[in-house]
Enzyme design. Structure first.
Site, mmCIF file in Angstrom:
data_model
loop_
_atom_site.group_PDB
_atom_site.id
_atom_site.type_symbol
_atom_site.label_atom_id
_atom_site.label_comp_id
_atom_site.label_asym_id
_atom_site.label_seq_id
_atom_site.Cartn_x
_atom_site.Cartn_y
_atom_site.Cartn_z
ATOM 1 N N ASN A 90 0.897 -1.131 -0.159
ATOM 2 C CA ASN A 90 0.164 0.006 0.176
ATOM 3 C C ASN A 90 1.139 1.342 0.208
ATOM 4 O O ASN A 90 1.385 1.684 0.854
ATOM 5 C CB ASN A 90 -0.909 -0.188 1.251
ATOM 6 C CG ASN A 90 -1.681 1.150 1.465
ATOM 7 O OD1 ASN A 90 -1.759 2.058 0.568
ATOM 8 N ND2 ASN A 90 -2.296 1.185 2.596
ATOM 9 N N TRP A 91 1.147 1.689 -1.076
ATOM 10 C CA TRP A 91 1.908 2.901 -1.338
ATOM 11 C C TRP A 91 1.371 4.392 -0.636
ATOM 12 O O TRP A 91 2.135 5.293 -0.642
ATOM 13 C CB TRP A 91 2.254 3.083 -2.875
ATOM 14 C CG TRP A 91 3.174 2.267 -3.297
ATOM 15 C CD1 TRP A 91 3.683 1.538 -2.698
ATOM 16 C CD2 TRP A 91 3.651 2.347 -4.764
ATOM 17 N NE1 TRP A 91 4.621 0.635 -3.545
ATOM 18 C CE2 TRP A 91 4.521 1.003 -4.701
ATOM 19 C CE3 TRP A 91 3.575 3.111 -5.796
ATOM 20 C CZ2 TRP A 91 5.124 0.880 -5.986
ATOM 21 C CZ3 TRP A 91 4.171 2.859 -7.271
ATOM 22 C CH2 TRP A 91 4.900 1.759 -7.026
ATOM 23 N N LYS A 92 0.042 4.248 -0.250
ATOM 24 C CA LYS A 92 -0.563 5.421 0.347
ATOM 25 C C LYS A 92 -0.165 6.628 -0.656
ATOM 26 O O LYS A 92 -0.427 6.416 -1.664
ATOM 27 C CB LYS A 92 0.003 5.662 1.884
ATOM 28 C CG LYS A 92 -0.148 4.364 2.529
ATOM 29 C CD LYS A 92 0.398 4.622 4.184
ATOM 30 C CE LYS A 92 0.063 3.108 4.700
ATOM 31 N NZ LYS A 92 0.074 3.377 6.327
ATOM 32 N N HIS B 264 -9.324 1.406 5.089
ATOM 33 C CA HIS B 264 -8.196 1.567 5.895
ATOM 34 C C HIS B 264 -8.380 2.547 6.916
ATOM 35 O O HIS B 264 -8.938 3.374 6.909
ATOM 36 C CB HIS B 264 -7.028 2.103 5.053
ATOM 37 C CG HIS B 264 -5.661 2.009 5.441
ATOM 38 N ND1 HIS B 264 -5.243 2.943 6.223
ATOM 39 C CD2 HIS B 264 -4.667 1.014 5.202
ATOM 40 C CE1 HIS B 264 -3.947 2.623 6.826
ATOM 41 N NE2 HIS B 264 -3.610 1.606 5.913
ATOM 42 N N GLU C 61 -6.413 4.889 8.023
ATOM 43 C CA GLU C 61 -6.205 6.317 7.614
ATOM 44 C C GLU C 61 -7.647 6.816 7.115
ATOM 45 O O GLU C 61 -7.755 8.184 7.318
ATOM 46 C CB GLU C 61 -5.049 6.274 7.028
ATOM 47 C CG GLU C 61 -3.890 6.039 7.716
ATOM 48 C CD GLU C 61 -2.821 5.593 6.869
ATOM 49 O OE1 GLU C 61 -2.708 5.608 5.661
ATOM 50 O OE2 GLU C 61 -1.682 5.227 7.570
ATOM 51 N N GLU D 122 -4.666 -4.719 10.835
ATOM 52 C CA GLU D 122 -3.924 -3.493 11.097
ATOM 53 C C GLU D 122 -4.078 -2.764 12.350
ATOM 54 O O GLU D 122 -4.881 -2.111 12.497
ATOM 55 C CB GLU D 122 -4.003 -2.498 9.795
ATOM 56 C CG GLU D 122 -3.747 -3.101 8.456
ATOM 57 C CD GLU D 122 -3.131 -2.009 7.555
ATOM 58 O OE1 GLU D 122 -2.305 -2.541 6.871
ATOM 59 O OE2 GLU D 122 -3.571 -1.034 7.518
ATOM 60 N N GLY E 154 3.164 2.401 10.779
ATOM 61 C CA GLY E 154 3.967 3.649 10.551
ATOM 62 C C GLY E 154 4.938 3.817 11.947
ATOM 63 O O GLY E 154 5.674 4.903 11.766
ATOM 64 N N SER F 71 4.007 -2.201 10.156
ATOM 65 C CA SER F 71 5.388 -2.046 10.658
ATOM 66 C C SER F 71 5.977 -3.308 9.866
ATOM 67 O O SER F 71 6.648 -4.042 10.688
ATOM 68 C CB SER F 71 5.802 -1.865 11.718
ATOM 69 O OG SER F 71 5.604 -0.377 12.009
ATOM 70 N N GLY G 150 5.253 1.346 4.453
ATOM 71 C CA GLY G 150 6.443 2.040 3.987
ATOM 72 C C GLY G 150 7.642 1.070 3.550
ATOM 73 O O GLY G 150 8.143 1.570 2.590
#
Ligand code: 13P
Length: 241
Positions: free
Chosen positions: A9-11, A96, A98, A165, A171, A204, A226
């Site tokens: 997931n490149w966000k 997600h 976020e 998650e 992160g 992570s 990440g």
């Protein structure tokens, strides 16, 4: 047998030029990847079309990071499922943390998005997980159980991936201990009607902890943030032992 699914997931990272550079470093590593492993890249919307062309004939599948529930309409800033399908997208991340935290996503809108994705033949990756505060208060099980109950109303579990998650692990470098992730994923599985739903761990995930995570019997893959941005690091994760 449940499928193993590793997704990046490149966000909100990478321009088209940066994503092209990533692919030239990453794709050659896939020659070593066991064939039954599903590999998915979920870049920002603006990269999807270009990456789709570059992935043609490769074994990597393409995923988006969100989808609207209507087929089209006056929804400024949103993207509909037929737009994604036309450019070769097969998967979509939904719910997600976020999106839930910063963009007002609720279990009701998550459910609408899941239904729309499945209606158009996209496979959703549904994200669930608890905050640090909820974990400390002993609410992990009840929070996740409520999310699943509300999010999965009228959802076909034969075409679904779930990602556990824990929000406090995203992160932060503070990975959920692999046995604990295994335990929570087992609880998630016990709430599903279909035992074959792949359930990933996310939060992570790095080259130095993927082997231990994937040794856990309930964990069917990883949703990587990440560490999916750099070709060698994501390749090491995809090619875990
Ligand atoms: O949110 C995540 C994947 O969807 C996890 O992000 P990190 O791997 O950067 O912790």
């Amino acid at each position: 047998m449940r499928k193993i699914v590793i997704a990046g997931n490149w966000k909100m990272f990478k321009t088209q030029a940066e994503s092209a550079e990533f692919l030239s470093g990453f794709l050659p590593h896939l020659e070593e990847t066991p064939s039954q492993r599903e590999v998915i890249l979920c870049p920002p919307f603006t990269d999807l079309s270009l990456i789709s062309k570059s992935l043609h004939g490769s074994r990597v599948n393409l995923g988006a990071q969100n989808v609207h529930w209507e087929e089209n309409g006056a929804y400024t800033g949103e993207i509909a499922a037929p737009m994604l399908l036309e450019i070769g997208v097969r998967y979509v991340i939904i719910g997600h943390s976020e999106r839930r935290q910063f963009f007002g996503e609720t279990d009701a809108t998550v459910n609408l998005r899941l239904k729309a994705a499945q209606k158009y033949g996209l496979v959703p990756i549904l994200c669930v997980g608890e905050t640090k505060q909820q974990r400390d208060a002993g609410e992990t099980e009840s929070i996740i159980s409520t999310q699943l109950k509300k999010d999965l109303v009228d959802i076909d579990q034969a075409n679904l991936i779930i990602a556990y998650e824990p929000i406090w692990a995203i992160g932060t470098g503070d990975t959920c201990e692999s046995k604990e992730a295994n335990r929570v994923i087992g609880l998630i599985r016990s709430q599903l009607t279909n035992p074959l739903v792949p359930i990933q761990y996310g939060g992570s995930v790095k080259p130095n902890n993927i082997d231990e995570i994937m040794e856990q019997p309930e964990i069917d893959g990883a949703l990587v943030g990440g560490a999916s941005l750099e070709p060698d690091s994501f390749a090491r994760i995809v090619n875990y032992q």
